[in-house]
Design a protein around this motif. Structure first.
Motif, mmCIF file in Angstrom:
data_model
loop_
_atom_site.group_PDB
_atom_site.id
_atom_site.type_symbol
_atom_site.label_atom_id
_atom_site.label_comp_id
_atom_site.label_asym_id
_atom_site.label_seq_id
_atom_site.Cartn_x
_atom_site.Cartn_y
_atom_site.Cartn_z
ATOM 1 N N ALA A 65 36.023 42.458 43.318
ATOM 2 C CA ALA A 65 37.352 43.061 43.440
ATOM 3 C C ALA A 65 38.447 42.019 43.538
ATOM 4 O O ALA A 65 39.589 42.261 43.128
ATOM 5 C CB ALA A 65 37.387 43.982 44.660
ATOM 6 N N ASP A 66 38.121 40.834 44.077
ATOM 7 C CA ASP A 66 39.143 39.800 44.241
ATOM 8 C C ASP A 66 39.122 38.775 43.114
ATOM 9 O O ASP A 66 39.622 37.656 43.268
ATOM 10 C CB ASP A 66 38.971 39.093 45.588
ATOM 11 C CG ASP A 66 37.613 38.395 45.708
ATOM 12 O OD1 ASP A 66 36.753 38.594 44.817
ATOM 13 O OD2 ASP A 66 37.410 37.647 46.692
ATOM 14 N N LEU A 76 34.921 45.416 41.587
ATOM 15 C CA LEU A 76 36.212 45.900 41.112
ATOM 16 C C LEU A 76 36.125 47.389 40.803
ATOM 17 O O LEU A 76 35.224 47.836 40.089
ATOM 18 C CB LEU A 76 36.623 45.133 39.849
ATOM 19 C CG LEU A 76 37.985 45.477 39.256
ATOM 20 C CD1 LEU A 76 39.095 44.897 40.124
ATOM 21 C CD2 LEU A 76 38.101 44.949 37.828
ATOM 22 N N ASP A 77 37.047 48.137 41.329
ATOM 23 C CA ASP A 77 37.118 49.562 41.044
ATOM 24 C C ASP A 77 37.697 49.753 39.638
ATOM 25 O O ASP A 77 38.777 49.231 39.334
ATOM 26 C CB ASP A 77 38.019 50.249 42.079
ATOM 27 C CG ASP A 77 37.993 51.770 41.969
ATOM 28 O OD1 ASP A 77 37.603 52.287 40.904
ATOM 29 O OD2 ASP A 77 38.384 52.427 42.942
ATOM 30 N N THR A 107 41.331 50.237 38.947
ATOM 31 C CA THR A 107 42.300 49.138 38.862
ATOM 32 C C THR A 107 42.799 48.975 37.439
ATOM 33 O O THR A 107 44.003 48.836 37.192
ATOM 34 C CB THR A 107 41.659 47.825 39.352
ATOM 35 O OG1 THR A 107 41.194 47.989 40.694
ATOM 36 C CG2 THR A 107 42.654 46.686 39.298
ATOM 37 N N THR A 155 44.779 52.167 36.316
ATOM 38 C CA THR A 155 46.177 52.125 36.769
ATOM 39 C C THR A 155 47.001 51.174 35.924
ATOM 40 O O THR A 155 48.143 51.474 35.546
ATOM 41 C CB THR A 155 46.227 51.699 38.250
ATOM 42 O OG1 THR A 155 45.479 52.639 39.032
ATOM 43 C CG2 THR A 155 47.661 51.662 38.752
ATOM 44 N N LEU A 156 46.430 50.007 35.608
ATOM 45 C CA LEU A 156 47.117 49.041 34.748
ATOM 46 C C LEU A 156 47.414 49.652 33.387
ATOM 47 O O LEU A 156 48.529 49.538 32.853
ATOM 48 C CB LEU A 156 46.250 47.792 34.594
ATOM 49 C CG LEU A 156 46.792 46.703 33.669
ATOM 50 C CD1 LEU A 156 47.937 45.955 34.334
ATOM 51 C CD2 LEU A 156 45.685 45.721 33.279
ATOM 52 N N ASP A 178 45.588 36.913 37.640
ATOM 53 C CA ASP A 178 46.327 36.941 38.899
ATOM 54 C C ASP A 178 46.491 35.502 39.372
ATOM 55 O O ASP A 178 45.574 34.901 39.942
ATOM 56 C CB ASP A 178 45.574 37.778 39.935
ATOM 57 C CG ASP A 178 46.402 38.054 41.182
ATOM 58 O OD1 ASP A 178 47.095 37.130 41.641
ATOM 59 O OD2 ASP A 178 46.350 39.182 41.698
ATOM 60 N N ARG A 200 51.482 37.617 37.862
ATOM 61 C CA ARG A 200 50.401 38.076 36.985
ATOM 62 C C ARG A 200 50.809 38.026 35.516
ATOM 63 O O ARG A 200 51.977 38.143 35.165
ATOM 64 C CB ARG A 200 50.016 39.525 37.297
ATOM 65 C CG ARG A 200 49.235 39.752 38.544
ATOM 66 C CD ARG A 200 48.484 41.083 38.515
ATOM 67 N NE ARG A 200 49.266 42.211 38.024
ATOM 68 C CZ ARG A 200 48.773 43.437 37.833
ATOM 69 N NH1 ARG A 200 47.495 43.676 38.062
ATOM 70 N NH2 ARG A 200 49.545 44.425 37.415
#
Length: 578
Positions: A55-56, A229-230, A233, A236-237, A252, A298
Motif C-alpha cells: 500500500a505504501d 494496495l487496495d 486506489t 479513485t485515480l 509518489d 505526484r
C-alpha cells in the motif's frame, strides 16, 4: 470483484482503469442490497498482480482490466510489419558487437533471443512463449526497487522457450535458489536482474548484487506485503482523471523521498551498501527536502481513449494548490490553440515573458529571504540567488512584449542535388505591442523603411531582396495582438485567418502536432542526403527510411499539448491512425 453472501452475488463492473461504473444489480431494491452487503466481505483476487503491491509503494502502474482484443490485434499487425526492418537493425548491431567479442556468451544469447522472438512475432502471437495478449500486469516499487509482475497463460511454455534460447546460445543463464524457488540472476555490476516464474506469473526485478534473502522474498512476492494496495486506489485515480482501466498509475515523490531518508529501513541500508554508502540527512534536511518535494508530490498517467484507430494518454504533474494556481496565472494559452492545428506540423508556445518573470522572481525571492538551513541545499540557495539577480534586470521591448508564437509548416520537400529543402508555412508572433515591434524592425532593416503595414490583418508583400534566394515569397500581416509572416507561393491567402486564430480558453501553453505525411517528407530527406552518407551507414539509413514509410502509412496525426491548471501541469498525447 465479487461479494458472495447467503446466496447473493453482486458483480461490480469496472469502467476504464478500474473505475466502478455500477455496484448495484438492476431492479434490486436499494435497501435489500444494502442489508445484503452489510453481511458480506469484499474480496479481491489474492493472486492478481496488484495483490503483491504494498500500500505504501512509491510508484505503481497497473491494469485493472486486460487490453481489449481489437487493440491487441491492431498492435500485433503493426508489429509484424515493422519487425523485419527492426530485426535487421538488431542483427547488424550484433554483427558489429560480435566482431569485437566473437566468444561473448551474452551476445550469443541475445542473438538466440532474437531468433526465438522473431518466429512468434511473425505468427502474430506470444502464446508459444506462454504469454497471452490479454492479461493482467503491475509494475511497482518495493521501496525504491522496481518489480514487474505479468500473468502467464502457460508457465511451462515460457520455461521451454528459455531452454531453447540457452541451447542456441550454448550456455545456460545464471540461476540461483531461494528456498524452493529457482530463479535467474543476471549480473549488472553492483546489481542483478532477477527473473522468476512464481506460480502463474513472470516476475522481474532489480536488486543489489548482495541482496538479502528477506529482500529477495519481498521482490518475488514470497513474502506478501503486510498491507497490500487496495485496487480502489487506482479506481479513485481513474475516476478523478477519466482514465481507462487498461493501465494507469502514479509516482509518489514524497513517499520516495521518505524512503530514501529513512536510514533505519532495511532495504535502504542494502541500497546504501550497494552504492558504497548514501549520505544520511539530519532532521532539518529531511524536513526541508520533503517540503520541496511536497510542492510537486505526484506524477500520474493513464489512457483516456484506446481503440484500434485512436489512442489518448493523459499525464499530470500534480502541484501544491497555491503553487499550481500561481503557475497557471503566469501563463496564457499559446496563439492559435483554440483552433485546429494545420499543415504537416504545427507548433505553438506561450511566452508571456513578464508574467513568467514575476512568477520565477517570487520563487527566487522566497528562497533568498529564507534560505534552506540544510547544508546539502546550499547549492540550491546559490542557484536561486543567481536567478533573482538575473531576473531583477529590466527586460527591454520588444522582448518584454513577447506573449507567444506559432509556427505551421505546410510544405517540406527535399530534392536530389539541392542542399536546402523547399519550405512553405506561416509564423505568428504574439506581442503586447506589435506596432512598436514593426516600427523597430523598420528602423533596423533599411529595406523595410517604406513598408506600409497597418493593424487590419491584411497581408503585405515584403521586399524581394529582404532575404537571399531560395527564400520563397514573403508576406506580413498585423493586428493589435500579433505579427504574422507567410513564406511560399499562395500562403498569404490564409495568413489573415492564421493571424486571428483564437487561443484556447485554458492556459494551453504548448501544442505540437505533426501528421503521418511528415514522416514521408523526412524519408525523402535521406534520398537527398544519400551522397553525403558513408557507405557503412547506408543500410541503417535505408532501414530508417523504411520505418518512416510505415509511420506515414499508419499515422493520421499525433498531437501533444501541455496545459497549466489548478491541479498542476497536464500533458495530453493523442494518436490517430489511418
Amino acid at each position: 470483484m465479487r461479494n458472495v453472501c447467503t446466496g447473493l452475488r453482486v458483480r461490480i463492473v469496472f469502467s476504464p482503469w478500474g473505475m466502478p461504473m455500477s455496484v448495484l444489480v438492476r431492479r434490486v431494491a436499494p435497501l435489500a442490497l444494502l442489508l445484503a452487503l452489510a453481511g458480506c466481505g469484499s474480496k479481491t483476487d489474492p493472486n492478481a498482480p496488484l495483490a503483491f503491491v504494498p500500500a505504501d509503494t512509491p510508484y505503481v502502474f497497473a491494469n485493472l482490466e486486460p487490453l481489449p482484443q481489437p487493440v491487441i490485434d491492431q498492435w500485433a499487425q503493426t508489429t509484424r510489419e515493422v519487425w523485419p526492418i527492426s530485426l535487421n537493425l538488431y542483427r547488424r548491431m550484433l554483427d558489429k558487437a560480435e566482431a569485437e567479442a566473437p566468444d561473448s556468451v551474452p551476445l550469443k544469447a541475445a542473438r538466440a533471443l532474437l531468433d526465438e522472438i522473431s518466429g512468434h512475432i511473425a505468427a502474430g502471437t506470444a502464446e508459444a512463449l506462454g504469454i497471452k495478449g490479454s492479461t493482467r500486469m503491475a509494475a511497482y516499487g518495493i521501496g525504491a526497487l522496481p518489480v514487474l509482475r505479468l500473468e502467464l497463460a502457460d508457465p511451462a511454455k515460457l520455461r521451454a522457450a528459455v531452454a531453447r534460447v540457452e541451447a542456441k546460445a550454448g550456455a545456460q543463464l545464471p540461476k540461483a535458489q531461494l528456498g524452493a524457488l529457482e530463479y535467474w540472476a543476471l549480473p549488472l555490476e553492483k546489481f542483478q536482474l532477477l527473473a522468476a516464474i512464481v506460480d502463474q506469473q513472470l516476475v522481474l526485478s532489480i536488486a543489489p548484487a548482495a541482496a538479502s534473502d528477506d529482500l529477495r522474498k519481498q521482490l518475488f512476492g514470497l513474502t506478501r506485503p503486510a498491507r497490500p494496495l487496495d485496487p480502489a486506489t487506482l479506481t479513485t485515480l481513474n475516476k478523478r482523471y477519466g482514465y481507462l482501466p487498461y493501465s494507469s498509475g502514479y509516482v509518489d515523490f514524497v513517499r520516495l523521498v521518505d524512503f530514501i531518508g529513512d536510514e533505519a529501513d532495511p532495504q535502504r541500508r542494502e541500497l546504501a551498501a550497494a552504492f558504497g554508502g548514501m549520505p544520511a540527512m539530519d532532521a532539518t534536511c529531511k524536513a526541508e527536502v520533503r517540503s520541496i518535494v511536497a510542492k510537486f508530490p505526484r506524477f500520474v498517467a493513464g489512457y483516456t481513449r484506446l481503440d484500434p484507430k485512436h489512442m489518448a494518454v493523459h499525464a499530470q504533474l500534480e502541484l501544491e494548490p497555491t503553487l499550481a494556481k500561481e503557475f497557471a496565472a503566469s501563463l496564457a494559452a499559446a496563439p492559435g490553440t483554440g483552433a485546429a492545428a494545420e499543415g504537416l506540423t504545427d507548433f505553438a508556445l506561450a511566452l508571456p515573458v513578464l508574467k513568467q518573470k514575476s512568477f520565477w522572481l517570487k520563487q527566487a525571492k522566497a528562497v533568498v529571504e529564507k534560505p534552506y538551513a540544510c547544508t546539502e541545499l546550499a547549492e540550491l540557495n546559490a542557484s536561486f540567488a543567481k536567478l533573482k539577480q538575473s531576473l531583477d534586470a529590466t527586460i527591454p521591448p520588444p522582448a518584454s512584449d513577447l506573449a507567444g508564437l506559432r509556427l505551421q509548416l505546410s510544405k517540406l520537400e527535399f530534392a536530389a542535388g539541392k542542399d536546402k529543402p523547399e519550405l512553405a508555412g506561416k509564423l505568428v508572433v504574439a506581442l503586447n505591442n506589435p506596432a512598436g515591434a514593426a516600427a523597430m524592425a523598420q528602423l533596423l532593416v533599411p529595406s523595410l523603411k517604406d513598408l506600409k503595414l497597418t493593424a487590419d490583418g491584411k497581408p503585405v508583400a515584403l521586399p524581394a531582396d529582404l532575404a537571399p534566394p531560395p527564400v520563397p515569397p514573403l508576406f506580413v500581416a498585423m493586428n493589435d495582438r500579433a505579427l504574422a509572416l507567410s513564406a511560399g507561393a499562395g500562403e498569404e491567402a490564409g495568413l489573415g485567418a492564421f493571424l486571428t486564430a483564437p487561443a484556447a480558453a485554458e492556459p494551453m501553453f504548448l501544442r505540437m502536432q505533426f501528421t503521418g505525411a511528415m514522416y514521408g517528407h523526412l524519408g525523402s530527406m535521406f534520398d537527398a542526403m544519400a551522397p553525403l552518407i558513408p557507405a557503412e551507414q547506408r543500410a541503417d539509413i535505408d532501414a530508417q527510411k523504411q520505418l518512416f514509410a510505415l509511420y506515414e502509412k499508419w499515422l493520421e496525426r499525433i498531437e501533444v499539448t501541455m496545459t497549466a491548471n489548478d491541479g498542476g501541469v497536464a500533458l495530453r498525447e493523442t494518436v490517430e491512425m489511418r
